[in-house]
Design a protein around this motif. Structure first.
Motif, PDB file in Angstrom:
ATOM      1  N   GLN A  44      -3.998  46.494  40.407  1.00  0.00           N
ATOM      2  CA  GLN A  44      -5.247  46.968  39.809  1.00  0.00           C
ATOM      3  C   GLN A  44      -6.095  45.765  39.419  1.00  0.00           C
ATOM      4  O   GLN A  44      -5.581  44.811  38.831  1.00  0.00           O
ATOM      5  CB  GLN A  44      -4.997  47.820  38.577  1.00  0.00           C
ATOM      6  CG  GLN A  44      -4.468  49.201  38.900  1.00  0.00           C
ATOM      7  CD  GLN A  44      -4.450  50.086  37.670  1.00  0.00           C
ATOM      8  OE1 GLN A  44      -3.974  49.691  36.616  1.00  0.00           O
ATOM      9  NE2 GLN A  44      -4.959  51.295  37.807  1.00  0.00           N
ATOM     10  N   ILE A  45      -7.392  45.829  39.736  1.00  0.00           N
ATOM     11  CA  ILE A  45      -8.346  44.794  39.369  1.00  0.00           C
ATOM     12  C   ILE A  45      -9.321  45.437  38.387  1.00  0.00           C
ATOM     13  O   ILE A  45      -9.899  46.493  38.676  1.00  0.00           O
ATOM     14  CB  ILE A  45      -9.119  44.261  40.597  1.00  0.00           C
ATOM     15  CG1 ILE A  45      -8.187  43.959  41.760  1.00  0.00           C
ATOM     16  CG2 ILE A  45      -9.976  43.074  40.205  1.00  0.00           C
ATOM     17  CD1 ILE A  45      -7.099  42.964  41.483  1.00  0.00           C
ATOM     18  N   VAL A  46      -9.523  44.781  37.236  1.00  0.00           N
ATOM     19  CA  VAL A  46     -10.353  45.336  36.170  1.00  0.00           C
ATOM     20  C   VAL A  46     -11.414  44.316  35.787  1.00  0.00           C
ATOM     21  O   VAL A  46     -11.143  43.113  35.705  1.00  0.00           O
ATOM     22  CB  VAL A  46      -9.486  45.694  34.938  1.00  0.00           C
ATOM     23  CG1 VAL A  46     -10.334  46.173  33.777  1.00  0.00           C
ATOM     24  CG2 VAL A  46      -8.438  46.730  35.308  1.00  0.00           C
ATOM     25  N   SER A  82      -3.533  43.290  37.353  1.00  0.00           N
ATOM     26  CA  SER A  82      -2.150  43.596  36.997  1.00  0.00           C
ATOM     27  C   SER A  82      -1.432  44.139  38.220  1.00  0.00           C
ATOM     28  O   SER A  82      -2.045  44.697  39.126  1.00  0.00           O
ATOM     29  CB  SER A  82      -2.094  44.611  35.851  1.00  0.00           C
ATOM     30  OG  SER A  82      -2.658  45.831  36.256  1.00  0.00           O
ATOM     31  N   VAL A  83      -0.144  43.915  38.210  1.00  0.00           N
ATOM     32  CA  VAL A  83       0.703  44.456  39.268  1.00  0.00           C
ATOM     33  C   VAL A  83       1.884  45.155  38.602  1.00  0.00           C
ATOM     34  O   VAL A  83       2.457  44.650  37.635  1.00  0.00           O
ATOM     35  CB  VAL A  83       1.187  43.360  40.255  1.00  0.00           C
ATOM     36  CG1 VAL A  83       2.005  42.291  39.563  1.00  0.00           C
ATOM     37  CG2 VAL A  83       1.961  43.979  41.417  1.00  0.00           C
ATOM     38  N   GLY A  90      15.107  51.464  41.020  1.00  0.00           N
ATOM     39  CA  GLY A  90      14.267  52.375  40.253  1.00  0.00           C
ATOM     40  C   GLY A  90      13.671  51.769  38.993  1.00  0.00           C
ATOM     41  O   GLY A  90      12.971  52.449  38.246  1.00  0.00           O
ATOM     42  N   GLU A  91      13.941  50.497  38.734  1.00  0.00           N
ATOM     43  CA  GLU A  91      13.364  49.839  37.559  1.00  0.00           C
ATOM     44  C   GLU A  91      11.932  49.397  37.854  1.00  0.00           C
ATOM     45  O   GLU A  91      11.607  49.055  38.994  1.00  0.00           O
ATOM     46  CB  GLU A  91      14.188  48.619  37.149  1.00  0.00           C
ATOM     47  CG  GLU A  91      15.518  48.969  36.530  1.00  0.00           C
ATOM     48  CD  GLU A  91      16.152  47.765  35.840  1.00  0.00           C
ATOM     49  OE1 GLU A  91      15.423  47.013  35.144  1.00  0.00           O
ATOM     50  OE2 GLU A  91      17.358  47.577  36.024  1.00  0.00           O
ATOM     51  N   THR A  92      11.091  49.393  36.819  1.00  0.00           N
ATOM     52  CA  THR A  92       9.712  48.944  36.983  1.00  0.00           C
ATOM     53  C   THR A  92       9.419  47.797  36.023  1.00  0.00           C
ATOM     54  O   THR A  92      10.052  47.664  34.973  1.00  0.00           O
ATOM     55  CB  THR A  92       8.692  50.072  36.721  1.00  0.00           C
ATOM     56  OG1 THR A  92       8.825  50.522  35.378  1.00  0.00           O
ATOM     57  CG2 THR A  92       8.888  51.219  37.686  1.00  0.00           C
ATOM     58  N   ALA A  93       8.433  46.992  36.408  1.00  0.00           N
ATOM     59  CA  ALA A  93       7.963  45.892  35.562  1.00  0.00           C
ATOM     60  C   ALA A  93       6.485  45.692  35.855  1.00  0.00           C
ATOM     61  O   ALA A  93       6.002  46.008  36.942  1.00  0.00           O
ATOM     62  CB  ALA A  93       8.736  44.612  35.852  1.00  0.00           C
ATOM     63  N   GLU A  94       5.768  45.171  34.858  1.00  0.00           N
ATOM     64  CA  GLU A  94       4.338  44.923  35.029  1.00  0.00           C
ATOM     65  C   GLU A  94       4.014  43.490  34.626  1.00  0.00           C
ATOM     66  O   GLU A  94       4.578  42.956  33.682  1.00  0.00           O
ATOM     67  CB  GLU A  94       3.511  45.890  34.175  1.00  0.00           C
ATOM     68  CG  GLU A  94       2.025  45.732  34.388  1.00  0.00           C
ATOM     69  CD  GLU A  94       1.200  46.774  33.654  1.00  0.00           C
ATOM     70  OE1 GLU A  94       0.046  46.461  33.310  1.00  0.00           O
ATOM     71  OE2 GLU A  94       1.703  47.881  33.423  1.00  0.00           O
ATOM     72  N   GLY A  95       3.090  42.896  35.364  1.00  0.00           N
ATOM     73  CA  GLY A  95       2.586  41.567  35.050  1.00  0.00           C
ATOM     74  C   GLY A  95       1.071  41.595  35.074  1.00  0.00           C
ATOM     75  O   GLY A  95       0.464  42.343  35.843  1.00  0.00           O
ATOM     76  N   THR A  96       0.460  40.803  34.217  1.00  0.00           N
ATOM     77  CA  THR A  96      -0.996  40.759  34.110  1.00  0.00           C
ATOM     78  C   THR A  96      -1.463  39.312  34.114  1.00  0.00           C
ATOM     79  O   THR A  96      -0.806  38.441  33.549  1.00  0.00           O
ATOM     80  CB  THR A  96      -1.470  41.448  32.813  1.00  0.00           C
ATOM     81  OG1 THR A  96      -1.002  42.781  32.810  1.00  0.00           O
ATOM     82  CG2 THR A  96      -2.985  41.448  32.704  1.00  0.00           C
TER      83      THR A  96
END
Length: 169
Positions: A44-46, A82-83, A90-96
């Motif tokens: 996502q680009i914000v 962010s990605v 099945g685990e998720t993680a986010e980075g910004t």
């Protein structure tokens, strides 16, 4: 536990003056589980709180050079990206992270700035020293210097270096 780190755009961390209207994004994963691979991602680009582009969930193990396929980015604009990654467990993680675009084309400064240049003297072995005197009126909230050269340069403001690097290419 899945973690995202080393977020890059065109292999740069939080670039300022990015001169790509369709940049490519990358990241690295870390997990305490064996045999972990990325199963999908969502970029996502914000800008200013508004989503400029959302890739949607993409089923892919690719975590480098992922293309931005949204509308052309605006010149001299700050963006956050962010990605979100889901792994094969099945685990998720986010980075910004963030970036700022550069001029993107020569017309971005029309009526807003002046080029500091000189007439080339091919007979002279000495590199020119270019300068511009100017007075700033009012309060300055933020300023950005865009500089380029056919070779290397050092930039100063009021006789002080603008950063701690020398001989920028």
């Amino acid at each position: 536990m899945l973690k995202i780190y080393d977020l890059t755009i065109e292999y740069k961390h939080e670039p300022l003056g990015l001169d790509e209207i369709q940049p490519r994004f990358g990241w690295k994963l870390d997990s305490n589980q064996q045999d972990t691979v990325q199963a999908s991602y969502r970029l996502q680009i914000v800008q200013g709180g508004d989503v400029v582009w959302d890739s949607g969930t993409v089923a892919s193990a690719q975590s480098i050079l992922n293309e931005y396929l949204g509308p052309n980015l605006a010149p001299r604009t700050e963006y956050t990206w962010s990605v979100t990654v889901t792994d094969n467990h099945g685990e998720t993680a986010e980075g910004t992270s963030r970036f700022e675009t550069g001029l993107l084309n020569g017309s971005a400064f029309e009526g807003k700035a002046q080029w500091i240049t000189h007439a080339p003297d091919k007979a002279s072995p000495v590199s020119p020293v270019l300068y511009k005197d100017f007075v700033v009126q009012g309060n300055v909230k933020k300023a950005r210097l865009y500089a380029t050269a056919l070779g290397m340069y050092e930039a100063e403001i009021n006789g002080e270096p603008v950063d701690d690097t020398y001989f920028h290419p």
